[in-house]
Write an enzyme that holds these catalytic residues in place. Sequence first.
Site, PDB file in Angstrom:
ATOM      1  N   ALA A 165      -3.784  -2.262   1.836  1.00 56.91           N
ATOM      2  CA  ALA A 165      -2.893  -2.661   0.819  1.00 56.91           C
ATOM      3  C   ALA A 165      -1.585  -3.175   1.109  1.00 56.91           C
ATOM      4  O   ALA A 165      -1.002  -2.316   1.785  1.00 56.91           O
ATOM      5  CB  ALA A 165      -3.123  -1.537  -0.496  1.00 56.91           C
TER       6      ALA A 165
ATOM      7  N   THR B 219      -6.947  -6.347   2.305  1.00 57.87           N
ATOM      8  CA  THR B 219      -6.580  -7.343   1.388  1.00 57.87           C
ATOM      9  C   THR B 219      -5.244  -7.707   1.419  1.00 57.87           C
ATOM     10  O   THR B 219      -4.560  -7.129   2.517  1.00 57.87           O
ATOM     11  CB  THR B 219      -6.366  -6.620  -0.092  1.00 57.87           C
ATOM     12  OG1 THR B 219      -5.475  -5.746  -0.109  1.00 57.87           O
ATOM     13  CG2 THR B 219      -7.529  -6.176  -0.453  1.00 57.87           C
TER      14      THR B 219
ATOM     15  N   VAL C 163      -1.481   1.312   4.612  1.00 58.68           N
ATOM     16  CA  VAL C 163      -0.567   0.601   4.065  1.00 58.68           C
ATOM     17  C   VAL C 163      -0.067  -0.656   4.946  1.00 58.68           C
ATOM     18  O   VAL C 163       0.026  -0.534   6.276  1.00 58.68           O
ATOM     19  CB  VAL C 163       0.849   1.321   3.853  1.00 58.68           C
ATOM     20  CG1 VAL C 163       2.078   0.289   3.583  1.00 58.68           C
ATOM     21  CG2 VAL C 163       0.846   2.447   2.958  1.00 58.68           C
ATOM     22  N   LYS C 164      -0.209  -1.934   4.553  1.00 55.90           N
ATOM     23  CA  LYS C 164      -0.137  -3.349   5.341  1.00 55.90           C
ATOM     24  C   LYS C 164       1.223  -3.495   5.281  1.00 55.90           C
ATOM     25  O   LYS C 164       1.789  -3.835   4.008  1.00 55.90           O
ATOM     26  CB  LYS C 164      -1.026  -4.296   4.804  1.00 55.90           C
ATOM     27  CG  LYS C 164      -1.504  -5.038   5.893  1.00 55.90           C
ATOM     28  CD  LYS C 164      -2.590  -6.060   5.121  1.00 55.90           C
ATOM     29  CE  LYS C 164      -3.159  -7.115   5.951  1.00 55.90           C
ATOM     30  NZ  LYS C 164      -3.991  -8.003   5.324  1.00 55.90           N
ATOM     31  N   VAL C 165       2.068  -3.700   6.337  1.00 58.79           N
ATOM     32  CA  VAL C 165       3.519  -4.251   6.386  1.00 58.79           C
ATOM     33  C   VAL C 165       3.537  -5.514   7.151  1.00 58.79           C
ATOM     34  O   VAL C 165       2.611  -5.615   8.390  1.00 58.79           O
ATOM     35  CB  VAL C 165       4.324  -3.199   6.888  1.00 58.79           C
ATOM     36  CG1 VAL C 165       4.265  -1.879   5.959  1.00 58.79           C
ATOM     37  CG2 VAL C 165       4.126  -2.789   8.404  1.00 58.79           C
TER      38      VAL C 165
END
Length: 217
Positions: A56, A27, A82-84
Amino acid sequence: MKFFVDTAELDQIKELHDLGMVDGVTTNPSLIAKSGRDILEVTKEICDLVKGPVSAEVVALDADTMLAEGRKLAKIADNIAVKVPLTWAGLQTCKTLSDEGIMVNVTLCFSANQALLAAKAGATFISPFIGRLDDINLDGLELIEDIRTIYDNYGFKTQILAASIRTANHMSDCAKIGADVATAPPAVIKAMANHILTDKGLAGFMADVEKAGIKIL
Ligand code: E4P
């Protein structure tokens, strides 16, 4: 090649998941906004449905806040990645979260140098955006090839997650090059089933079924 589905729409994820087509989900803030859902609630529901990694994305720009957001997102479920973003703050956050044993997907990658930095910072996934490079007349698939070569040269474990996929051909092209994962909108995954000769062949068979009155049930 693993298939991730690039959407926050639960019904669409479920349809593909029931067919065994979903190894994970990605996402981003735009997809969450499009869903009209609360990020924490919808992400939890996706994680309850899909066993594989669910990306996310943080929404802060500074490392301290990104880290706090990342830790909060990671508490949703064990399969959160965790998307950074691929900024210096994103790389700092990636290193800390990875050291804590949290999966990290470094996104918005547009160069081999960026991918090299993400691997050094311990990223689980690097997301090169091939469609957005193609949009500006650069070669998105060439970037995937370059990252594959670099990661293989040095044995980096970071998985290449081809993103911003726009066509069914992008999927097979990524598989040929050796992307570990490709994430695509549900419509692109479904379009992989289409071939004009399949349609033509089936129309011929159906005409003969009609002519001969063939029945099975
Ligand atoms: C996935 O991680 C990306 O956010 C997504 O593939 C971006 O796709 P787009 O360029 O079509 O928005």
